[in-house]
Design a protein around this motif. Structure first.
Motif, PDB file in Angstrom:
ATOM      1  N   TYR A  15       0.837  -1.193   0.000  1.00 20.12           N
ATOM      2  CA  TYR A  15       0.000   0.000   0.000  1.00 20.12           C
ATOM      3  C   TYR A  15       0.875   1.246   0.000  1.00 20.12           C
ATOM      4  CZ  TYR A  15       1.055   0.456   4.996  1.00 20.12           C
ATOM      5  OH  TYR A  15       1.703   0.608   6.190  1.00 20.12           O
ATOM      6  N   GLU A  16       0.237   2.368  -0.322  1.00 16.70           N
ATOM      7  CA  GLU A  16       0.918   3.664  -0.354  1.00 16.70           C
ATOM      8  C   GLU A  16      -0.034   4.707   0.193  1.00 16.70           C
ATOM      9  OE1 GLU A  16       3.143   6.575  -3.655  1.00 16.70           O
ATOM     10  OE2 GLU A  16       1.960   4.845  -4.314  1.00 16.70           O
ATOM     11  N   THR A  17       0.491   5.678   0.924  1.00 20.68           N
ATOM     12  CA  THR A  17      -0.327   6.793   1.392  1.00 20.68           C
ATOM     13  C   THR A  17       0.201   8.089   0.792  1.00 20.68           C
ATOM     14  OG1 THR A  17       1.006   7.057   3.391  1.00 20.68           O
ATOM     15  CG2 THR A  17      -0.928   5.646   3.553  1.00 20.68           C
ATOM     16  N   ILE A  18      -0.733   8.936   0.390  1.00 21.79           N
ATOM     17  CA  ILE A  18      -0.395  10.208  -0.258  1.00 21.79           C
ATOM     18  C   ILE A  18      -1.351  11.273   0.257  1.00 21.79           C
ATOM     19  CG2 ILE A  18      -0.191  11.455  -2.446  1.00 21.79           C
ATOM     20  CD1 ILE A  18       0.150   8.750  -3.833  1.00 21.79           C
ATOM     21  N   GLY A  19      -0.828  12.453   0.564  1.00 14.16           N
ATOM     22  CA  GLY A  19      -1.668  13.574   0.940  1.00 14.16           C
ATOM     23  C   GLY A  19      -1.990  13.594   2.422  1.00 14.16           C
ATOM     24  N   ALA A  20      -2.882  14.522   2.774  1.00 18.65           N
ATOM     25  CA  ALA A  20      -3.282  14.709   4.165  1.00 18.65           C
ATOM     26  C   ALA A  20      -4.752  15.068   4.209  1.00 18.65           C
ATOM     27  CB  ALA A  20      -2.444  15.806   4.823  1.00 18.65           C
ATOM     28  N   GLY A  41      -5.371  10.179 -12.884  1.00 23.45           N
ATOM     29  CA  GLY A  41      -5.483  11.536 -12.368  1.00 23.45           C
ATOM     30  C   GLY A  41      -6.237  11.710 -11.071  1.00 23.45           C
ATOM     31  N   TYR A  42      -6.662  10.630 -10.442  1.00 21.77           N
ATOM     32  CA  TYR A  42      -7.403  10.748  -9.185  1.00 21.77           C
ATOM     33  C   TYR A  42      -6.511  11.259  -8.057  1.00 21.77           C
ATOM     34  CZ  TYR A  42     -11.253   8.128 -11.304  1.00 21.77           C
ATOM     35  OH  TYR A  42     -12.285   7.733 -12.118  1.00 21.77           O
ATOM     36  N   VAL A  43      -5.272  10.790  -8.017  1.00 23.55           N
ATOM     37  CA  VAL A  43      -4.364  11.225  -6.961  1.00 23.55           C
ATOM     38  C   VAL A  43      -4.135  12.732  -7.035  1.00 23.55           C
ATOM     39  CG1 VAL A  43      -1.981  11.100  -6.132  1.00 23.55           C
ATOM     40  CG2 VAL A  43      -3.235   8.996  -6.681  1.00 23.55           C
ATOM     41  N   LYS A  44      -3.853  13.241  -8.209  1.00 21.71           N
ATOM     42  CA  LYS A  44      -3.624  14.676  -8.380  1.00 21.71           C
ATOM     43  C   LYS A  44      -4.837  15.484  -7.955  1.00 21.71           C
ATOM     44  CE  LYS A  44      -2.315  18.145 -11.845  1.00 21.71           C
ATOM     45  NZ  LYS A  44      -1.971  18.362 -13.284  1.00 21.71           N
ATOM     46  N   ALA A  45      -6.026  14.997  -8.281  1.00 21.56           N
ATOM     47  CA  ALA A  45      -7.247  15.739  -7.984  1.00 21.56           C
ATOM     48  C   ALA A  45      -7.616  15.715  -6.508  1.00 21.56           C
ATOM     49  CB  ALA A  45      -8.404  15.179  -8.810  1.00 21.56           C
ATOM     50  N   ARG A  47      -5.457  14.608  -3.657  1.00 22.92           N
ATOM     51  CA  ARG A  47      -4.426  14.535  -2.624  1.00 22.92           C
ATOM     52  C   ARG A  47      -4.367  15.762  -1.709  1.00 22.92           C
ATOM     53  NH1 ARG A  47       1.239  13.928  -5.364  1.00 22.92           N
ATOM     54  NH2 ARG A  47       1.851  14.045  -3.167  1.00 22.92           N
ATOM     55  N   ASP A  48      -4.832  16.902  -2.175  1.00 23.73           N
ATOM     56  CA  ASP A  48      -4.767  18.099  -1.339  1.00 23.73           C
ATOM     57  C   ASP A  48      -5.845  18.122  -0.261  1.00 23.73           C
ATOM     58  OD1 ASP A  48      -2.587  19.028  -2.724  1.00 23.73           O
ATOM     59  OD2 ASP A  48      -3.744  20.331  -4.043  1.00 23.73           O
ATOM     60  N   GLN A  49      -6.885  17.312  -0.421  1.00 17.58           N
ATOM     61  CA  GLN A  49      -7.984  17.326   0.538  1.00 17.58           C
ATOM     62  C   GLN A  49      -8.090  16.042   1.352  1.00 17.58           C
ATOM     63  OE1 GLN A  49     -11.788  19.212  -0.744  1.00 17.58           O
ATOM     64  NE2 GLN A  49     -10.895  19.088  -2.784  1.00 17.58           N
ATOM     65  N   ILE A  53      -5.234   6.400   0.641  1.00 16.64           N
ATOM     66  CA  ILE A  53      -4.658   5.101   0.996  1.00 16.64           C
ATOM     67  C   ILE A  53      -4.875   4.192  -0.204  1.00 16.64           C
ATOM     68  CG2 ILE A  53      -4.738   3.163   2.597  1.00 16.64           C
ATOM     69  CD1 ILE A  53      -5.998   5.150   4.658  1.00 16.64           C
ATOM     70  N   LEU A  54      -3.804   3.948  -0.947  1.00 17.84           N
ATOM     71  CA  LEU A  54      -3.856   3.204  -2.202  1.00 17.84           C
ATOM     72  C   LEU A  54      -3.351   1.787  -1.949  1.00 17.84           C
ATOM     73  CD1 LEU A  54      -2.141   5.915  -4.431  1.00 17.84           C
ATOM     74  CD2 LEU A  54      -4.532   5.798  -3.735  1.00 17.84           C
ATOM     75  N   ILE A  55      -4.185   0.801  -2.194  1.00 17.48           N
ATOM     76  CA  ILE A  55      -3.865  -0.584  -1.846  1.00 17.48           C
ATOM     77  C   ILE A  55      -3.802  -1.447  -3.108  1.00 17.48           C
ATOM     78  CG2 ILE A  55      -4.597  -2.610  -0.538  1.00 17.48           C
ATOM     79  CD1 ILE A  55      -6.105  -0.738   1.360  1.00 17.48           C
ATOM     80  N   ASP A  56      -2.765  -2.270  -3.204  1.00 20.29           N
ATOM     81  CA  ASP A  56      -2.739  -3.348  -4.188  1.00 20.29           C
ATOM     82  C   ASP A  56      -3.432  -4.547  -3.555  1.00 20.29           C
ATOM     83  OD1 ASP A  56      -1.350  -1.978  -6.133  1.00 20.29           O
ATOM     84  OD2 ASP A  56       0.594  -2.888  -5.692  1.00 20.29           O
ATOM     85  N   MET A  57      -4.571  -4.945  -4.105  1.00 13.55           N
ATOM     86  CA  MET A  57      -5.269  -6.087  -3.546  1.00 13.55           C
ATOM     87  C   MET A  57      -4.478  -7.370  -3.793  1.00 13.55           C
ATOM     88  SD  MET A  57      -7.442  -4.170  -2.331  1.00 13.55           S
ATOM     89  CE  MET A  57      -7.942  -5.527  -1.261  1.00 13.55           C
ATOM     90  N   ARG A  58      -4.659  -8.355  -2.918  1.00 12.16           N
ATOM     91  CA  ARG A  58      -3.936  -9.618  -3.063  1.00 12.16           C
ATOM     92  C   ARG A  58      -4.135 -10.179  -4.478  1.00 12.16           C
ATOM     93  NH1 ARG A  58      -5.315 -14.044   0.843  1.00 12.16           N
ATOM     94  NH2 ARG A  58      -5.048 -12.399   2.385  1.00 12.16           N
ATOM     95  N   GLY A  59      -3.054 -10.719  -5.019  1.00 11.94           N
ATOM     96  CA  GLY A  59      -3.100 -11.205  -6.390  1.00 11.94           C
ATOM     97  C   GLY A  59      -2.827 -10.139  -7.424  1.00 11.94           C
TER      98      GLY A  59
END
Length: 266
Positions: A15-20, A41-45, A47-49, A53-59
């Motif tokens: 997983y990865e976390t970005i923004g606050a 483009g979801y992260v860019k749109a 991340r400021d708000q 929490i971005l997760i790679d699902m198993r598999g």
């Protein structure tokens, strides 16, 4: 990337976390990974708000890829998400899932309603999904994956699609282990779904969206909105199941106002 183990079976989840801000879990669809949220483009749109929490699902992606069909039981998959939230000490988060991610989001809200402050389900379904991959991709797609690999799968899928496979989706598919992906699909094929009675017990703000050309999920989306108290369904014109998630501007015009509303409860 960071990693956590599922306490039940030891599968490693990336997983990865970005923004606050308010935590927002993003759950990808079948054969993709957390990278689609950045690529589309979801992260860019967002991340400021939000604390994304971005997760790679198993598999999928960089998470563990067991070859056992039963390793993809929905109870284990939802426990993966809870393990990430526990590791991050996040008590309550909003959850946005597309397709397979939408089913996970619904299952999470059923299993741990106190952990979900807002629910967005895109192209999702609560129904049993027997035969769904044959309908979404092409007949016999799971056997092609297991026996011939990703490139053969992509070639046959591309031949029946109305839209070309975009480079991001193609790259995400190629990053997968075809045997693990086939095992995941075979388990999805026998999952029982979520009952209407259970959906009627949901008390979380819910938005369901679907592409107008997503013939397999239009009725499912309408059913979700009818069963979950207070839920709203939105149809995004001109897109099918595989292209709606990439229609970022159109999706966010619907999703962002809902998130603004729902985060007061998260």
């Amino acid at each position: 990337m960071e990693y956590v183990e599922n306490p039940s079976d030891g599968t490693t989840i990336a997983y990865e976390t970005i923004g606050a801000g308010t935590p927002l879990v993003l759950l990808h669809g079948s054969a993709l990974s957390h990278s689609i949220w950045r690529g589309f483009g979801y992260v860019k749109a967002l991340r400021d708000q939000y604390r994304l929490i971005l997760i790679d699902m198993r598999g999928h992606g960089r998470s563990g890829k067991p070859h056992d069909v039963d390793a993809y039981a929905m109870d284990l998959v939802t426990e993966d998400v809870l393990a990430v939230l526990d590791e991050l000490r996040v008590e309550t988060a909003m959850v946005l899932g597309y397709s397979f991610g939408g089913r996970i989001a619904l299952s999470l809200a059923e299993r741990a309603p106190d952990r979900v402050g807002g629910l967005v389900v895109g192209g999702g379904s609560s129904r049993p999904q027997e035969g769904s991959f044959d309908r979404l991709f092409f007949p016999g797609c799971v056997d092609v994956l297991a026996e011939q690999g990703i490139d053969a799968f992509l070639e046959q899928w591309g031949a029946v699609r109305a839209w070309p496979i975009d480079p991001g989706t193609r790259a995400a598919f190629r990053a997968n282990d075809p045997v693990a992906l086939a095992a995941y699909m075979r388990r999805c094929d026998v999952e029982p779904g979520i009952s209407a009675d259970s959906l009627r017990q949901f008390r979380v703000p819910t938005l369901a969206f679907v592409g107008s050309d997503d013939s397999d999920r239009l009725a499912d989306t309408e059913e979700l909105a009818a069963l979950i108290p207070g839920a709203r369904a939105v149809v995004i014109d001109g897109f099918d199941h595989s292209t709606t998630v990439a229609a970022t501007d159109e999706v966010l015009r619907v999703v962002e106002p809902f998130l603004d509303f729902a985060r007061q409860f998260a």
